[in-house]
Design a protein around this motif. Sequence first.
Motif, PDB file in Angstrom:
ATOM      1  N   GLU A   1       9.581 -13.259  84.197  1.00 25.78           N
ATOM      2  CA  GLU A   1       9.558 -13.163  82.744  1.00 25.78           C
ATOM      3  C   GLU A   1      10.720 -12.290  82.297  1.00 25.78           C
ATOM      4  O   GLU A   1      11.023 -11.276  82.931  1.00 25.78           O
ATOM      5  CB  GLU A   1       8.244 -12.552  82.260  1.00 25.78           C
ATOM      6  CG  GLU A   1       8.127 -12.533  80.752  1.00 25.78           C
ATOM      7  CD  GLU A   1       6.769 -12.048  80.261  1.00 25.78           C
ATOM      8  OE1 GLU A   1       6.632 -11.920  79.031  1.00 25.78           O
ATOM      9  OE2 GLU A   1       5.869 -11.806  81.077  1.00 25.78           O
ATOM     10  N   VAL A   2      11.389 -12.702  81.233  1.00 29.67           N
ATOM     11  CA  VAL A   2      12.470 -11.920  80.633  1.00 29.67           C
ATOM     12  C   VAL A   2      12.201 -11.838  79.140  1.00 29.67           C
ATOM     13  O   VAL A   2      11.455 -12.655  78.594  1.00 29.67           O
ATOM     14  CB  VAL A   2      13.871 -12.554  80.885  1.00 29.67           C
ATOM     15  CG1 VAL A   2      14.161 -12.664  82.368  1.00 29.67           C
ATOM     16  CG2 VAL A   2      14.009 -13.902  80.202  1.00 29.67           C
ATOM     17  N   PRO A   3      12.782 -10.844  78.445  1.00 31.52           N
ATOM     18  CA  PRO A   3      12.609 -10.806  76.984  1.00 31.52           C
ATOM     19  C   PRO A   3      13.111 -12.114  76.361  1.00 31.52           C
ATOM     20  O   PRO A   3      14.162 -12.636  76.762  1.00 31.52           O
ATOM     21  CB  PRO A   3      13.477  -9.622  76.557  1.00 31.52           C
ATOM     22  CG  PRO A   3      13.630  -8.782  77.787  1.00 31.52           C
ATOM     23  CD  PRO A   3      13.608  -9.739  78.944  1.00 31.52           C
ATOM     24  N   ALA A   4      12.357 -12.638  75.420  1.00 34.25           N
ATOM     25  CA  ALA A   4      12.729 -13.913  74.802  1.00 34.25           C
ATOM     26  C   ALA A   4      14.140 -13.874  74.217  1.00 34.25           C
ATOM     27  O   ALA A   4      14.870 -14.862  74.281  1.00 34.25           O
ATOM     28  CB  ALA A   4      11.716 -14.308  73.738  1.00 34.25           C
ATOM     29  N   MET A   5      14.527 -12.726  73.666  1.00 32.20           N
ATOM     30  CA  MET A   5      15.874 -12.628  73.089  1.00 32.20           C
ATOM     31  C   MET A   5      16.964 -12.755  74.157  1.00 32.20           C
ATOM     32  O   MET A   5      18.122 -12.982  73.823  1.00 32.20           O
ATOM     33  CB  MET A   5      16.031 -11.307  72.329  1.00 32.20           C
ATOM     34  CG  MET A   5      15.102 -11.199  71.126  1.00 32.20           C
ATOM     35  SD  MET A   5      15.220 -12.576  69.956  1.00 32.20           S
ATOM     36  CE  MET A   5      16.783 -12.212  69.205  1.00 32.20           C
ATOM     37  N   SER A   6      16.586 -12.625  75.428  1.00 28.41           N
ATOM     38  CA  SER A   6      17.539 -12.792  76.528  1.00 28.41           C
ATOM     39  C   SER A   6      17.505 -14.204  77.101  1.00 28.41           C
ATOM     40  O   SER A   6      18.163 -14.477  78.105  1.00 28.41           O
ATOM     41  CB  SER A   6      17.219 -11.799  77.659  1.00 28.41           C
ATOM     42  OG  SER A   6      17.312 -10.477  77.194  1.00 28.41           O
ATOM     43  N   ALA A   7      16.744 -15.079  76.490  1.00 22.50           N
ATOM     44  CA  ALA A   7      16.621 -16.456  76.985  1.00 22.50           C
ATOM     45  C   ALA A   7      17.984 -17.146  76.973  1.00 22.50           C
ATOM     46  O   ALA A   7      18.772 -16.949  76.053  1.00 22.50           O
ATOM     47  CB  ALA A   7      15.644 -17.233  76.108  1.00 22.50           C
ATOM     48  N   PRO A   8      18.253 -17.959  77.975  1.00 20.91           N
ATOM     49  CA  PRO A   8      19.529 -18.684  78.027  1.00 20.91           C
ATOM     50  C   PRO A   8      19.549 -19.844  77.017  1.00 20.91           C
ATOM     51  O   PRO A   8      19.050 -20.926  77.288  1.00 20.91           O
ATOM     52  CB  PRO A   8      19.602 -19.186  79.472  1.00 20.91           C
ATOM     53  CG  PRO A   8      18.181 -19.245  79.930  1.00 20.91           C
ATOM     54  CD  PRO A   8      17.438 -18.187  79.163  1.00 20.91           C
ATOM     55  N   MET A   9      20.096 -19.561  75.829  1.00 20.34           N
ATOM     56  CA  MET A   9      20.069 -20.522  74.726  1.00 20.34           C
ATOM     57  C   MET A   9      20.679 -21.870  75.113  1.00 20.34           C
ATOM     58  O   MET A   9      20.110 -22.920  74.798  1.00 20.34           O
ATOM     59  CB  MET A   9      20.793 -19.945  73.506  1.00 20.34           C
ATOM     60  CG  MET A   9      20.812 -20.891  72.307  1.00 20.34           C
ATOM     61  SD  MET A   9      19.176 -21.367  71.697  1.00 20.34           S
ATOM     62  CE  MET A   9      18.676 -19.856  70.930  1.00 20.34           C
ATOM     63  N   GLU A  10      21.829 -21.865  75.789  1.00 21.12           N
ATOM     64  CA  GLU A  10      22.486 -23.129  76.125  1.00 21.12           C
ATOM     65  C   GLU A  10      21.582 -24.006  76.986  1.00 21.12           C
ATOM     66  O   GLU A  10      21.604 -25.224  76.884  1.00 21.12           O
ATOM     67  CB  GLU A  10      23.839 -22.894  76.820  1.00 21.12           C
ATOM     68  CG  GLU A  10      23.758 -22.336  78.238  1.00 21.12           C
ATOM     69  CD  GLU A  10      23.375 -20.857  78.352  1.00 21.12           C
ATOM     70  OE1 GLU A  10      23.070 -20.424  79.480  1.00 21.12           O
ATOM     71  OE2 GLU A  10      23.366 -20.124  77.342  1.00 21.12           O
ATOM     72  N   LEU A  11      20.748 -23.379  77.781  1.00 23.18           N
ATOM     73  CA  LEU A  11      19.814 -24.123  78.614  1.00 23.18           C
ATOM     74  C   LEU A  11      18.652 -24.662  77.779  1.00 23.18           C
ATOM     75  O   LEU A  11      18.296 -25.838  77.871  1.00 23.18           O
ATOM     76  CB  LEU A  11      19.308 -23.206  79.733  1.00 23.18           C
ATOM     77  CG  LEU A  11      18.425 -23.801  80.803  1.00 23.18           C
ATOM     78  CD1 LEU A  11      19.049 -25.037  81.416  1.00 23.18           C
ATOM     79  CD2 LEU A  11      18.166 -22.755  81.880  1.00 23.18           C
ATOM     80  N   LEU A  12      18.086 -23.822  76.924  1.00 28.58           N
ATOM     81  CA  LEU A  12      16.956 -24.250  76.094  1.00 28.58           C
ATOM     82  C   LEU A  12      17.345 -25.353  75.112  1.00 28.58           C
ATOM     83  O   LEU A  12      16.509 -26.176  74.737  1.00 28.58           O
ATOM     84  CB  LEU A  12      16.364 -23.058  75.357  1.00 28.58           C
ATOM     85  CG  LEU A  12      15.707 -22.013  76.276  1.00 28.58           C
ATOM     86  CD1 LEU A  12      15.331 -20.772  75.484  1.00 28.58           C
ATOM     87  CD2 LEU A  12      14.509 -22.601  76.999  1.00 28.58           C
ATOM     88  N   LEU A  13      18.616 -25.390  74.726  1.00 33.00           N
ATOM     89  CA  LEU A  13      19.073 -26.451  73.814  1.00 33.00           C
ATOM     90  C   LEU A  13      19.087 -27.823  74.480  1.00 33.00           C
ATOM     91  O   LEU A  13      19.171 -28.840  73.793  1.00 33.00           O
ATOM     92  CB  LEU A  13      20.456 -26.111  73.245  1.00 33.00           C
ATOM     93  CG  LEU A  13      20.454 -24.975  72.222  1.00 33.00           C
ATOM     94  CD1 LEU A  13      21.885 -24.603  71.836  1.00 33.00           C
ATOM     95  CD2 LEU A  13      19.629 -25.337  70.998  1.00 33.00           C
ATOM     96  N   LEU A  14      18.973 -27.866  75.789  1.00 29.41           N
ATOM     97  CA  LEU A  14      18.846 -29.151  76.481  1.00 29.41           C
ATOM     98  C   LEU A  14      17.495 -29.792  76.169  1.00 29.41           C
ATOM     99  O   LEU A  14      17.358 -31.008  76.183  1.00 29.41           O
ATOM    100  CB  LEU A  14      18.987 -28.976  78.002  1.00 29.41           C
ATOM    101  CG  LEU A  14      20.327 -28.495  78.520  1.00 29.41           C
ATOM    102  CD1 LEU A  14      20.242 -28.210  80.014  1.00 29.41           C
ATOM    103  CD2 LEU A  14      21.416 -29.513  78.218  1.00 29.41           C
ATOM    104  N   ALA A  15      16.494 -28.959  75.891  1.00 27.85           N
ATOM    105  CA  ALA A  15      15.143 -29.454  75.610  1.00 27.85           C
ATOM    106  C   ALA A  15      14.869 -29.609  74.128  1.00 27.85           C
ATOM    107  O   ALA A  15      14.007 -30.388  73.725  1.00 27.85           O
ATOM    108  CB  ALA A  15      14.109 -28.513  76.229  1.00 27.85           C
TER     109      ALA A  15
END
Length: 155
Positions: free
Chosen positions: A7-21
Amino acid sequence: MSLQIQEVPAMSAPMELLLLADPSEDKVRSYFPRSKCFVASNGEAVVGACLVQPLGAGAYELMSIAIQPAHQKSGHGTVLLKWVIDFFRKSGASQIEVGTGTFGYQLAFYQRHGFRVTAIDRDFFIKNYPEPVFEDGIQLFDMLRLTLRYTADVA
């Protein structure tokens, strides 16, 4: 090398990866305040990520899950999804839900892991995205809501 999930802080989520979904950065960012974020790494490389939000009364929703294109079809998505399912089962959740398009590999992916269609959100992609959303060259209109209900005998 095995996949490490944490688990990581949501603000540290890899945006470029999540934009694939989910193609809407605004929509993905709107999930951050209430979400838990989990990342899957293979060594130093982040290969997958997902966001999960509480719905209330022991229910959670998988808002986004994505695997780097170079690592898709390698089993990493299955490992990440199974890990998330197990994490929330162990935390006492009663169910986990997900919304997806009405066709495509994502639908089969969730169904292989025990999710069942529980509702149709008609015109979801038209009402919630400023631009048309396409999957395999076909425009998405409706969202299928799928639910995995935990039972006491699930190991």
